[in-house]
Scaffold this active site. Structure first.
Site, PDB file in Angstrom:
ATOM      1  CB  SER A  70       2.762   2.239   5.947  1.00 41.49           C
ATOM      2  OG  SER A  70       1.481   2.435   6.473  1.00 41.49           O
ATOM      3  CG  ASP A 110       0.081  -3.968   2.844  1.00 41.84           C
ATOM      4  OD1 ASP A 110       0.560  -3.507   1.789  1.00 41.84           O
ATOM      5  OD2 ASP A 110      -0.216  -3.269   3.837  1.00 41.84           O
ATOM      6  CG  HIS A 140      -0.449   0.320   2.504  1.00 40.86           C
ATOM      7  ND1 HIS A 140      -0.082  -0.645   3.418  1.00 40.86           N
ATOM      8  CD2 HIS A 140      -0.213   1.512   3.114  1.00 40.86           C
ATOM      9  CE1 HIS A 140       0.343  -0.061   4.527  1.00 40.86           C
ATOM     10  NE2 HIS A 140       0.277   1.250   4.365  1.00 40.86           N
TER      11      HIS A 140
END
Length: 265
Positions: free
Chosen positions: A214, A121, A77
């Protein structure tokens, strides 16, 4: 800035309230380059030489891990929608790197099962060759012999840049936090069923990953292997006490080897 992505799982027949998951890159509708570890501690220089900062399109900030002289591991992402990324190597003060490289989207490798299958992810970034030394070095992956180890109860460290609590001013000094891995059964009590490809940690006393972290690393205290890639937290906030979620690296060893050649046996 990209739209907030909410991964809403099918409600399971559990007594606990099911919370929504949100990518840390998007917490608080981040509109500038930023990241944070909540209630962690400042890292000394060279503590996590495998950690890199990633500035995509000069619009959003993620973390990543050096896994070879020419490969970075991060979250899908983070790379998604990116045209370029500037990689900050050996930085303790976020933008005061030992050096940087900028590469284009042609060097991104996203797991093709993301986002359709939860637990995928993850992405690779192919980079120019980087020499290793005390401030810039790789982190090893788990070996294939450990691919079925769930690491329940093990302690690990996550590192990233930014503030120390929700809504705080965002210091640029690298922050780290020690977190304990929990079972997927425990994690599922909060978010609904979590597959083996997800690894969760408990977040007591507001200690957690948060906005902008992230793609960053989760590395075991014992053995120093990279076991998680920061993926999601609760939409209720970083300090809500809900588990933080990572992509489980042991579930990605085949994909990482096939796309980068990096493997440990």
């Amino acid at each position: 800035m990209k739209v907030i992505i909410l991964l809403v799982l099918a409600l399971a027949a559990v007594s606990a309230e099911i919370l929504e998951m949100e990518h840390p890159k998007d917490f608080g509708k981040i509109s500038k380059v930023e990241g944070r570890i909540t209630n962690g501690y400042p890292a000394y220089e060279g503590k996590a030489p495998y950690t890199v900062g990633l500035s995509f399109n000069n619009a959003w900030w993620c973390g990543g891990s050096i896994i070879a002289h020419d490969w970075i591991l991060t979250a899908a992402h983070c790379t998604n929608g990116g045209d370029t990324v500037t990689i900050f190597y050996g930085a303790t003060w976020r933008t005061n790197a030992q050096f940087t490289h900028t590469v284009g989207r042609g060097e991104f490798r996203q797991n093709p099962n993301w986002p359709n299958q939860n637990g995928n992810d993850i992405a690779l970034i192919h980079t120019p060759h980087v020499d290793f030394w005390s401030m810039v070095n790789k982190v090893e992956l788990p070996s294939f012999n450990d691919r079925y180890n769930m690491y329940d109860g093990w302690w690990a460290v996550a590192c990233g840049w930014g503030g120390t609590y929700d809504g705080s001013p965002l210091p640029d000094w690298l922050q780290c936090v020690d977190l304990q891995i929990i079972s997927n059964g425990q994690c599922s009590q909060t978010y609904g069923h979590q597959p083996d490809g997800i690894l969760c940690v408990s977040t007591p006393n507001g200690k957690s990953t948060c906005g902008g972290d992230s793609g960053g690393p989760l590395v075991l205290h014992d053995g120093g292997r990279l076991v998680g890639v920061t993926s999601f937290g609760s939409s209720a906030g970083c300090q809500s006490g809900a588990p933080a979620g990572f992509t489980r690296v042991t579930n990605q060893l085949d994909w990482i080897r096939d796309n980068s050649g990096v493997a440990y046996y």
